[in-house]
Design a protein around this motif. Structure first.
Motif, PDB file in Angstrom:
ATOM      1  N   MET A 254       0.831  -1.205   0.000  1.00  0.00           N
ATOM      2  CA  MET A 254       0.000   0.000   0.000  1.00  0.00           C
ATOM      3  C   MET A 254       0.868   1.259   0.000  1.00  0.00           C
ATOM      4  O   MET A 254       0.539   2.254  -0.652  1.00  0.00           O
ATOM      5  CB  MET A 254      -0.920  -0.012   1.221  1.00  0.00           C
ATOM      6  N   ILE A 255       1.990   1.225   0.714  1.00  0.00           N
ATOM      7  CA  ILE A 255       2.898   2.371   0.713  1.00  0.00           C
ATOM      8  C   ILE A 255       3.448   2.604  -0.690  1.00  0.00           C
ATOM      9  O   ILE A 255       3.529   3.741  -1.170  1.00  0.00           O
ATOM     10  CB  ILE A 255       4.036   2.146   1.730  1.00  0.00           C
ATOM     11  N   GLN A 256       3.836   1.515  -1.359  1.00  0.00           N
ATOM     12  CA  GLN A 256       4.336   1.643  -2.732  1.00  0.00           C
ATOM     13  C   GLN A 256       3.260   2.193  -3.654  1.00  0.00           C
ATOM     14  O   GLN A 256       3.541   3.027  -4.535  1.00  0.00           O
ATOM     15  CB  GLN A 256       4.824   0.271  -3.224  1.00  0.00           C
ATOM     16  N   THR A 257       2.035   1.772  -3.472  1.00  0.00           N
ATOM     17  CA  THR A 257       0.936   2.273  -4.293  1.00  0.00           C
ATOM     18  C   THR A 257       0.722   3.770  -4.075  1.00  0.00           C
ATOM     19  O   THR A 257       0.481   4.520  -5.026  1.00  0.00           O
ATOM     20  CB  THR A 257      -0.360   1.508  -3.966  1.00  0.00           C
ATOM     21  N   GLN A 258       0.821   4.216  -2.824  1.00  0.00           N
ATOM     22  CA  GLN A 258       0.638   5.634  -2.536  1.00  0.00           C
ATOM     23  C   GLN A 258       1.756   6.465  -3.165  1.00  0.00           C
ATOM     24  O   GLN A 258       1.495   7.540  -3.721  1.00  0.00           O
ATOM     25  CB  GLN A 258       0.612   5.865  -1.019  1.00  0.00           C
ATOM     26  N   PHE A 259       2.980   5.994  -3.100  1.00  0.00           N
ATOM     27  CA  PHE A 259       4.103   6.762  -3.627  1.00  0.00           C
ATOM     28  C   PHE A 259       4.124   6.780  -5.155  1.00  0.00           C
ATOM     29  O   PHE A 259       4.314   7.833  -5.766  1.00  0.00           O
ATOM     30  CB  PHE A 259       5.427   6.182  -3.111  1.00  0.00           C
ATOM     31  N   LEU A 260       3.926   5.624  -5.780  1.00  0.00           N
ATOM     32  CA  LEU A 260       4.115   5.511  -7.223  1.00  0.00           C
ATOM     33  C   LEU A 260       2.802   5.413  -7.999  1.00  0.00           C
ATOM     34  O   LEU A 260       2.695   5.971  -9.093  1.00  0.00           O
ATOM     35  CB  LEU A 260       4.988   4.291  -7.536  1.00  0.00           C
TER      36      LEU A 260
END
Length: 298
Positions: A254-260
């Motif tokens: 989810m963190i990766q989705t928010q950033f990228l």
């Protein structure tokens, strides 16, 4: 003595400051980002708690964080439970001249790429993978077996366990097994064997000697193994992305989705900070509880 101390501090100061900057700098940047907001490409640097309110109130974020803690906790328990017998066998039942060989064999998985090991598990757990092929070859009635055991992926017949939380747990347990075996082995090696002999001379059985002497003395290694496995698995990204599927995604995904994916770096930073805080609290609680149980003052 004062001159030597000053000279020593002068020598270690540059690398110490360099190391602190490398560790504290990115962490500080993440914390600062979590108090900003972003609208696509525009970042509003006005300090706000809106991201934290949204992260704590949105049921999706809570569900993913709880799932991450659940998967990591299950991986930790399984890994340590399976690692302790291996470490105990190597420490107490292997000839001292062959212990190095056993440790060498335990560390062999580190020789291969972590991503390669994940791909191998995908081959094993796939619909036409090794596991399902074996079941199909020996004609095991998987649906009946699944209904009898209550295992979800067996209840689906020949549908593979790949792309599920179970696949994430299995893959992570295998990947982090050496990390659990080694600290437990070190703790067992430090146990004075004469204490075990004294316990047996005083009438203790093999089981009570293990429970009252060996296990408490090995507690530091067990606690170290718990933390070494739990902390990195909470933030693991590659394994859930490769074998997790929609039901096995964790907070790092989810963190990766928010950033990228969503181009919302402040929300990604907020989720990262919350995950670090939760893991820190759990780790400190584990250490405190272990010290209380072992009789050491926290």
């Amino acid at each position: 003595m004062q001159q030597e101390t000053t000279r020593g501090l002068t020598l270690i100061a540059p690398p110490l400051l360099y190391a602190v900057a490398l560790m504290a700098g990115p962490l500080l940047a993440i914390v600062v980002f979590s108090f900003w907001t972003q609208d696509y490409l525009t970042i509003d640097r006005t300090l706000t708690l809106a991201n934290y309110r949204e992260a704590l109130s949105d049921p999706i974020y809570r569900a993913i964080l709880l799932r991450s803690l659940w998967i990591s906790g299950l991986v930790t328990l399984i890994t340590v439970a399976l690692a302790f017998p291996v470490a105990y066998f190597v420490s107490f039942h292997v000839d001292p001249s062959k212990k190095s060989l056993w440790l060498f064999l335990i560390t062999i998985p580190f020789w291969t790429s972590y991503l390669l090991r994940i791909f191998l598990w995908k081959v094993m757990l796939g619909f036409n993978g090794v596991l399902n092929s074996i079941f199909a070859y020996i004609n095991i009635p998987l649906e009946a077996l699944g209904n009898a055991t209550g295992i979800a992926w067996l209840q689906e017949g020949l549908s593979a366990p790949l792309y599920s939380a179970s696949a994430v747990v299995l893959t992570l347990s295998h990947a982090f097994a050496p990390f659990a075996i080694l600290p437990i082995f070190v703790a067992l090696e430090k146990i004075d064997r004469s204490l075990l002999e004294a316990a047996r001379d005083l009438g203790e059985t093999a089981v009570t000697t293990f429970l009252r002497v060996t296990l408490p003395l090995a507690a530091p290694g067990v606690v170290a193994a718990l933390l070494i496995v739990f902390i990195p698995t909470v933030g693991d990204y590659v394994t859930p992305a490769q074998v997790g599927g929609p039901g096995g995604l964790m907070i790092a995904n989810m963190i990766q989705t928010q950033f990228l994916g969503l181009n919302n770096a402040p929300m990604g930073a907020t989720l990262a900070v919350l995950a670090m805080l939760v893991v820190t609290v759990i780790a400190l609680a584990t250490i405190w509880l272990a010290r209380r149980l072992s009789g050491v003052r926290p």
